[in-house]
Design a protein around this motif. Structure first.
Motif, mmCIF file in Angstrom:
data_model
loop_
_atom_site.group_PDB
_atom_site.id
_atom_site.type_symbol
_atom_site.label_atom_id
_atom_site.label_comp_id
_atom_site.label_asym_id
_atom_site.label_seq_id
_atom_site.Cartn_x
_atom_site.Cartn_y
_atom_site.Cartn_z
ATOM 1 N N LYS A 32 0.828 -1.201 0.000
ATOM 2 C CA LYS A 32 0.000 0.000 0.000
ATOM 3 C C LYS A 32 0.870 1.261 0.000
ATOM 4 O O LYS A 32 1.996 1.263 0.493
ATOM 5 N N SER A 33 0.320 2.325 -0.543
ATOM 6 C CA SER A 33 0.927 3.643 -0.451
ATOM 7 C C SER A 33 0.403 4.286 0.826
ATOM 8 O O SER A 33 -0.716 4.815 0.859
ATOM 9 N N VAL A 34 1.178 4.211 1.883
ATOM 10 C CA VAL A 34 0.692 4.563 3.218
ATOM 11 C C VAL A 34 1.472 5.749 3.769
ATOM 12 O O VAL A 34 2.680 5.883 3.535
ATOM 13 N N VAL A 35 0.775 6.608 4.517
ATOM 14 C CA VAL A 35 1.412 7.782 5.111
ATOM 15 C C VAL A 35 0.866 7.982 6.527
ATOM 16 O O VAL A 35 -0.317 7.766 6.773
ATOM 17 N N PRO A 36 1.730 8.368 7.475
ATOM 18 C CA PRO A 36 1.252 8.660 8.833
ATOM 19 C C PRO A 36 0.759 10.102 8.929
ATOM 20 O O PRO A 36 1.146 10.972 8.133
ATOM 21 N N PHE A 37 -0.061 10.362 9.946
ATOM 22 C CA PHE A 37 -0.567 11.724 10.143
ATOM 23 C C PHE A 37 -0.934 11.924 11.606
ATOM 24 O O PHE A 37 -1.553 11.062 12.226
ATOM 25 N N LYS A 38 -0.546 13.064 12.139
ATOM 26 C CA LYS A 38 -1.011 13.514 13.444
ATOM 27 C C LYS A 38 -1.202 15.017 13.346
ATOM 28 O O LYS A 38 -0.257 15.765 13.074
ATOM 29 N N ALA A 39 -2.435 15.459 13.556
ATOM 30 C CA ALA A 39 -2.762 16.864 13.343
ATOM 31 C C ALA A 39 -1.935 17.786 14.222
ATOM 32 O O ALA A 39 -1.407 18.801 13.763
ATOM 33 N N GLN A 40 -1.804 17.429 15.491
ATOM 34 C CA GLN A 40 -1.113 18.294 16.448
ATOM 35 C C GLN A 40 -0.304 17.465 17.422
ATOM 36 O O GLN A 40 -0.822 16.533 18.035
ATOM 37 N N ASN A 41 0.948 17.805 17.550
ATOM 38 C CA ASN A 41 1.843 17.187 18.517
ATOM 39 C C ASN A 41 2.193 18.193 19.596
ATOM 40 O O ASN A 41 2.360 19.390 19.298
ATOM 41 N N MET A 42 2.339 17.750 20.821
ATOM 42 C CA MET A 42 2.986 18.553 21.854
ATOM 43 C C MET A 42 4.186 17.769 22.338
ATOM 44 O O MET A 42 4.038 16.746 23.007
ATOM 45 N N ALA A 43 5.364 18.220 21.957
ATOM 46 C CA ALA A 43 6.566 17.452 22.254
ATOM 47 C C ALA A 43 7.790 18.336 22.109
ATOM 48 O O ALA A 43 7.795 19.304 21.344
ATOM 49 N N LEU A 44 8.844 17.983 22.838
ATOM 50 C CA LEU A 44 10.129 18.673 22.709
ATOM 51 C C LEU A 44 11.102 17.888 21.844
ATOM 52 O O LEU A 44 12.188 18.377 21.545
ATOM 53 N N ASN A 45 10.737 16.677 21.466
ATOM 54 C CA ASN A 45 11.547 15.922 20.518
ATOM 55 C C ASN A 45 11.062 16.246 19.120
ATOM 56 O O ASN A 45 9.962 15.874 18.732
ATOM 57 N N SER A 46 11.857 16.957 18.371
ATOM 58 C CA SER A 46 11.450 17.346 17.025
ATOM 59 C C SER A 46 12.563 17.018 16.034
ATOM 60 O O SER A 46 13.654 16.586 16.401
ATOM 61 N N TYR A 47 12.266 17.264 14.778
ATOM 62 C CA TYR A 47 13.147 16.861 13.670
ATOM 63 C C TYR A 47 13.067 17.945 12.609
ATOM 64 O O TYR A 47 12.055 18.651 12.495
ATOM 65 N N VAL A 48 14.116 18.065 11.825
ATOM 66 C CA VAL A 48 14.140 19.017 10.726
ATOM 67 C C VAL A 48 14.070 18.262 9.404
ATOM 68 O O VAL A 48 14.858 17.351 9.158
ATOM 69 N N THR A 49 13.105 18.630 8.570
ATOM 70 C CA THR A 49 12.918 17.967 7.282
ATOM 71 C C THR A 49 13.929 18.478 6.261
ATOM 72 O O THR A 49 14.645 19.458 6.506
ATOM 73 N N ALA A 50 13.952 17.829 5.113
ATOM 74 C CA ALA A 50 14.913 18.191 4.073
ATOM 75 C C ALA A 50 14.723 19.624 3.595
ATOM 76 O O ALA A 50 15.678 20.271 3.149
ATOM 77 N N ASP A 51 13.494 20.147 3.679
ATOM 78 C CA ASP A 51 13.248 21.526 3.251
ATOM 79 C C ASP A 51 13.333 22.521 4.406
ATOM 80 O O ASP A 51 12.856 23.653 4.302
ATOM 81 N N GLY A 52 13.943 22.107 5.524
ATOM 82 C CA GLY A 52 14.218 23.030 6.612
ATOM 83 C C GLY A 52 13.018 23.407 7.443
ATOM 84 O O GLY A 52 12.905 24.545 7.898
#
Length: 509
Positions: A32-52
């Motif tokens: 399947k062509s599957v994608v995750p989704f969460k509308a809103q996160n509250m967290a201090l663990n974050s990540y930077v995507t390829a587009d900054g």
């Protein structure tokens, strides 16, 4: 037409994120062509995507499980607590400023839902399956008018919901029954099944509870998922630190990470924790520090406040004692800033004060400005002095996510860590500073220990300091994570009624 399945919980930290990652990997394995989704996160663990842009770490793990490059459409709203019931609000990966909880819930949350709708529109056009995660509990009646992550999303998509409870913490039956009772009738209708998560022991002993739940709620129990040890999948927030040891475990090397009140991105150290010769512990009290082989100061969402805590708690004095005994101190991001002489905040971007004195272990100074640096980076380490050795490595990969700019407070400093590519653009940017005695160094590069050769060289310096033989590189951290997703998927597939799940997603149950 895209298919949906949504995981909501009876509370936070019941394992929704991990189960969502499992479903992403299962559906990927099924083609399947599957994608995750969460509308809103509250967290201090974050990540930077390829587009900054910035997004929650849980959806990064789920994207990896789905075989995708992380993108902010997977998490369009991110709240990063800053203290005093205030959070930095990030929409579509970029900060729109700090807001109090009252300001956000009463004035901005429903406005932010437009970003959620836009992200969902793009994802449903691009993928055939969405695995959606809620947050906390959908039954928090005080928050429901401003909810943009639980039932508002389910209703918007007409998405079927599975309600998840954590049996390991106790009270799971009451939590499931009580949550359903507090939902509105149309919300209960969207709940198509129940999942009992983190079960330890003989699952057959839980059969009477399953029968009770199904009779009491009228909802099928799709599965009782066992507790999975040593999963090695990124944690979403600091709640999970409660499960991490403060005391030394087995391992030749004792590495102490200071558990700052506003600790962020502690996933930087997951790769160290997975090494067989490492005992990694998170230390909150000065008395717990003991005599580690190395101390790491991690990232922080509020560097000034955490620097004040280091002093007030006695942790700074404990750090000085450890350092004077010959144990090195390493700082990552906010921890790197704290190693310096002073942290200035002239525009009050982080604090009501003008600044604070640092630990004065490196002759550097940091000044906060309104802009945030966000980028994936590549770099190199050349001659980093560490315990009488010189660490060198090429092809380092990581990311930077920080407020402020750091400058030398005196001439002739060592800057052995340099970024050579930022956001896919060639550059030459100093990314760290080291003392010549090899006992103190810091860097802005998150994920530096995820680089296998550098991590092993770092650990081997510690081993040689203790008279132990160096070890060869034995792990590929990123490949191990992929195996963890496969292992997770296999366990969940074996204990979840997949036929019933498919019928639910197809609208037949």
């Amino acid at each position: 037409m895209a298919e949906y399945i949504m995981l909501q919980g009876t509370s936070s930290h019941v394992g929704k994120s991990v189960l969502a990652a499992a479903l992403c990997r299962i559906f990927l394995q099924e083609g399947k062509s599957v994608v995750p989704f969460k509308a809103q996160n509250m967290a201090l663990n974050s990540y930077v995507t390829a587009d900054g842009r910035e997004m929650g770490r849980a959806q990064v793990a789920q994207a990896e499980a789905a075989g995708l490059e992380p993108a902010v459409d997977m998490n369009p709203v991110l709240l990063k607590p800053t203290g005093n019931s205030c959070s930095q609000v990030i929409i579509d990966g970029l900060s729109v400023g700090n807001m109090s909880a009252k300001e956000y819930h009463n004035g901005y949350a429903l406005e932010a839902f437009s970003a959620v709708q836009n992200a969902l529109s793009r994802l449903t056009k691009a993928y055939d399956t969405l695995v959606i995660e809620g947050a906390g509990s959908p039954a928090e009646v005080n928050l429901k008018p401003y909810d943009i992550v639980n039932m508002r999303v389910a209703k918007y998509l007409h998405a079927p919901v599975l309600l998840v409870a954590d049996v390991d913490r106790g009270g799971s039956l009451a939590a499931l029954v009580g949550t359903l009772a507090l939902l509105e009738e149309d919300e209960r209708d969207l709940v198509k099944g129940l999942i009992v998560n983190k079960f330890r022991g003989d699952v057959s002993l839980f059969a009477p509870a399953v029968d009770f739940l199904e009779k009491k709620t009228g909802k099928p129990v799709l599965g009782v998922i066992p507790y999975i040890e040593n999963l090695n999948i990124d944690d979403e927030d600091s709640v999970s630190l409660e499960d991490k040891p403060a005391d030394r475990q087995e391992g030749d090397l004792d590495i102490a990470v200071i558990r700052l009140p506003k600790i962020s991105n502690f996933t930087d150290f997951d790769s160290l924790q997975g090494e067989g010769d490492v005992s990694l512990r998170y230390v909150r009290e000065a008395a717990e520090l003991g005599r580690p082989d190395v101390v790491i100061l991690p990232g922080s969402k509020n560097t000034i406040e955490d620097m004040a805590w280091l002093r007030d708690s006695g942790m700074a004095s404990a750090l000085y004692r450890v350092l004077s005994a010959g144990a090195p101190v390493v700082g990552i991001c906010g921890g790197y800033q704290m190693l310096g002489r002073y942290i200035y905040d002239p525009d009050h971007t982080e604090s009501s004060t003008e600044g604070i004195g640092g630990l004065d272990l490196l002759p550097i100074e940091t000044t906060f400005t309104a802009g945030k640096t966000l980028a994936q980076v590549k770099g190199e380490c050349c001659g980093l002095p560490f315990l009488g050795q010189a660490l060198s490595a090429e092809g380092l990969e990581g990311y930077e996510i920080h407020m402020g700019h750091t400058a030398d407070a005196e001439a002739g400093l060592l800057h052995p860590i340099v970024v050579t590519e930022r956001s896919q653009q060639a550059c030459h940017v100093v990314h760290g500073t080291a003392r010549r005695d090899g006992l103190v160094w810091g860097t802005y590069m998150h994920g530096i220990f995820d680089n296998d050769a550098f991590r092993r060289d770092f650990l081997n310096c510690l081993r040689q300091q203790k008279g132990l033989q160096p070890l060869a590189v034995r792990r590929n951290f990123r490949a191990e994570k992929q195996k963890s997703y496969d292992r997770l998927a296999a366990v969940v597939r074996a204990h979840l009624n997949m036929d019933m799940l498919r019928r639910i997603m197809a609208g037949r149950d």
